[in-house]
Design an enzyme around this catalytic site. Structure first.
Site, PDB file in Angstrom:
ATOM      1  N   ASP A 203      -5.356   8.859   3.874  1.00 39.02           N
ATOM      2  CA  ASP A 203      -5.462   9.025   2.419  1.00 39.02           C
ATOM      3  C   ASP A 203      -6.730   9.755   2.009  1.00 39.02           C
ATOM      4  OD1 ASP A 203      -3.104   7.611   2.299  1.00 39.02           O
ATOM      5  OD2 ASP A 203      -4.081   5.692   1.885  1.00 39.02           O
TER       6      ASP A 203
ATOM      7  N   HIS B 232       1.828   4.535  -2.863  1.00 37.68           N
ATOM      8  CA  HIS B 232       2.040   5.975  -2.685  1.00 37.68           C
ATOM      9  C   HIS B 232       3.423   6.380  -3.196  1.00 37.68           C
ATOM     10  CE1 HIS B 232      -1.545   6.608  -0.363  1.00 37.68           C
ATOM     11  NE2 HIS B 232      -1.170   5.835   0.640  1.00 37.68           N
TER      12      HIS B 232
ATOM     13  N   HIS C 259       0.843  -1.203   0.000  1.00 34.07           N
ATOM     14  CA  HIS C 259       0.000   0.000   0.000  1.00 34.07           C
ATOM     15  C   HIS C 259       0.876   1.250   0.000  1.00 34.07           C
ATOM     16  CE1 HIS C 259      -3.614   2.357   1.475  1.00 34.07           C
ATOM     17  NE2 HIS C 259      -2.624   3.152   1.860  1.00 34.07           N
ATOM     18  N   GLU C 260       1.872   1.272   0.891  1.00 33.99           N
ATOM     19  CA  GLU C 260       2.765   2.433   0.974  1.00 33.99           C
ATOM     20  C   GLU C 260       3.660   2.532  -0.256  1.00 33.99           C
ATOM     21  OE1 GLU C 260       2.348   4.716   3.117  1.00 33.99           O
ATOM     22  OE2 GLU C 260       0.878   3.587   4.284  1.00 33.99           O
TER      23      GLU C 260
END
Length: 388
Positions: free
Chosen positions: A176, A83, A79-80
């Site tokens: 987010d 980003h 997930h990170e």
């Protein structure tokens, strides 16, 4: 956060905070003790036809709990990375990705100035989590029915990655969803104003989440609510400071060398403390033959016993590793450096490396109050640094 590096991906260091080492076994234990409940949920949602008995015998619950917890946090890392890779695509370097008690943090060394870039960076993480959830769900149709443990893990990760995406898209700035809200608001209003509005929404969300946690006696929800509230408050304050200090340089607000009070490395600690009392200063640059050689603070002096302070010199207690900043740096960068290093003042050097002055929290707060009192407009504030 105190953390250590465990590897890297795409050139980005991956770190574990010490709190992660505490929460991982807790998650494994919670999942392992709730196998029966998860079986009912997965059967209802995915129709995976799991049976409880093979999954709860012997050490199987703890094996499943550990694998599921590790898989969940692996999803957080991806997930990170979502980003981070989009941020890197726009030219923003990533300092690191750190796993800690409440998930993961991707730290940008620079931040987007365009609302669309921030929007795309913000939604990249949830998009990765949704993709992981969909892929895990699809994998359920490839795993044989008799592999109950594998189907449990895959079904659990499918659900939790979708939940992770949905939770992160809630408007709890600086999560987010809150960043998506700020990006959309920044299309039609100044960036600082958009941040303040998103922060207020985030704080309201944190209060509601905290109340829910109290009603359910859920420490995790309470902790997340506290993190969101503090993060929203801190980021809003940082944006206000960034707006005020737009185009303000360190040399504009520092105490110049001509007005600077310094000490010699040969001064005694007793004389240093007397001078601190007279001048109401708690720290001084240490200068020898016109060169900056260190900095000494009240805490340094206190380390010497009272009866020995005449015998000890400043050179014995000062710090020779001095954090400095250029006179041409932005004032907001000086504020961030002071906060990052937990210090109250920082020597300023000129283009030749000579001591040009000193900048302190007091200097910055005084300048901020004056700028705020002058009614400076936020319309021309650049959109910059906000961490993911």
């Amino acid at each position: 956060m105190r953390s250590f590096r465990i590897g890297s991906a795409f050139g980005i260091p991956i770190k574990l905070d010490l709190t992660f080492l505490l929460i991982l076994p807790v998650f494994a234990w919670i999942i392992g003790t709730q196998i029966g409940q998860w079986v009912d949920i997965l059967n209802m949602l995915w129709g995976v036809q799991l049976t409880v008995e093979p999954l709860t015998g012997g050490s199987m619950p703890w094996i499943l709990g550990t694998i599921a917890a590790v898989g969940l946090f692996a999803g957080v890392v991806l997930h990170e990375l979502g980003h981070s890779l989009v941020a890197m695509r726009f030219g923003f370097p990533i300092d690191s990705i750190t796993l800690w008690i409440f998930g993961g943090i991707a730290s940008l060394t620079e931040q987007p100035e365009d609302w669309l870039e921030e929007l795309l960076i913000a939604i990249a993480g949830p998009a990765v989590s949704i993709a992981l959830g969909v892929l895990s769900y699809a994998a359920l149709f490839l795993v044989p029915v008799d592999l109950q443990a594998v189907r449990f893990i895959v079904g659990y990760l499918a659900l939790m990655n979708l939940v992770l995406a949905a939770f992160n898209l809630l408007p709890g700035f600086p999560m987010d969803g809150g960043r998506v809200l700020r990006a959309l608001l920044a299309r039609t209003r100044p960036f600082a104003q958009a941040t303040q509005t998103a922060a207020e929404v985030g704080k309201l969300f944190a209060i509601l989440l905290g109340l829910l946690g109290l009603l359910q006696i859920n420490i995790v929800l309470i902790g997340i609510a506290f993190f969101i509230y503090i993060g929203a408050t801190s980021e809003a304050q940082q944006t206000v400071f960034a707006a005020a200090f737009s185009d303000v340089l360190v040399r504009d607000v520092m105490t110049p060398a001509s007005e600077l009070k310094t000490v010699s490395p040969d001064d005694s600690v007793a004389d240093l403390l007397d001078r601190m009392l007279r001048e109401r200063h708690t720290g001084y640059p240490v200068v020898e033959n016109g060169n900056l050689v260190g900095i000494v603070t009240l805490d340094d002096a206190r380390e010497v016993d009272q009866v020995e302070r005449d015998a000890y010199r400043v050179d014995d207690v000062m710090s020779g590793e001095v954090q400095t900043i250029s006179a041409e740096s932005d004032a907001i960068d000086a504020l961030r450096a002071l906060q990052q290093h937990g210090i109250g003042r920082m020597p300023v050097i000129d283009a030749n490396g000579d001591l040009a002055g000193i900048i302190s929290r007091t200097d910055l707060m005084t300048a901020f109050n004056i700028i705020q009192s002058s009614g400076r407009s936020e319309e021309d504030v650049p959109q910059h640094e906000q961490p993911l």
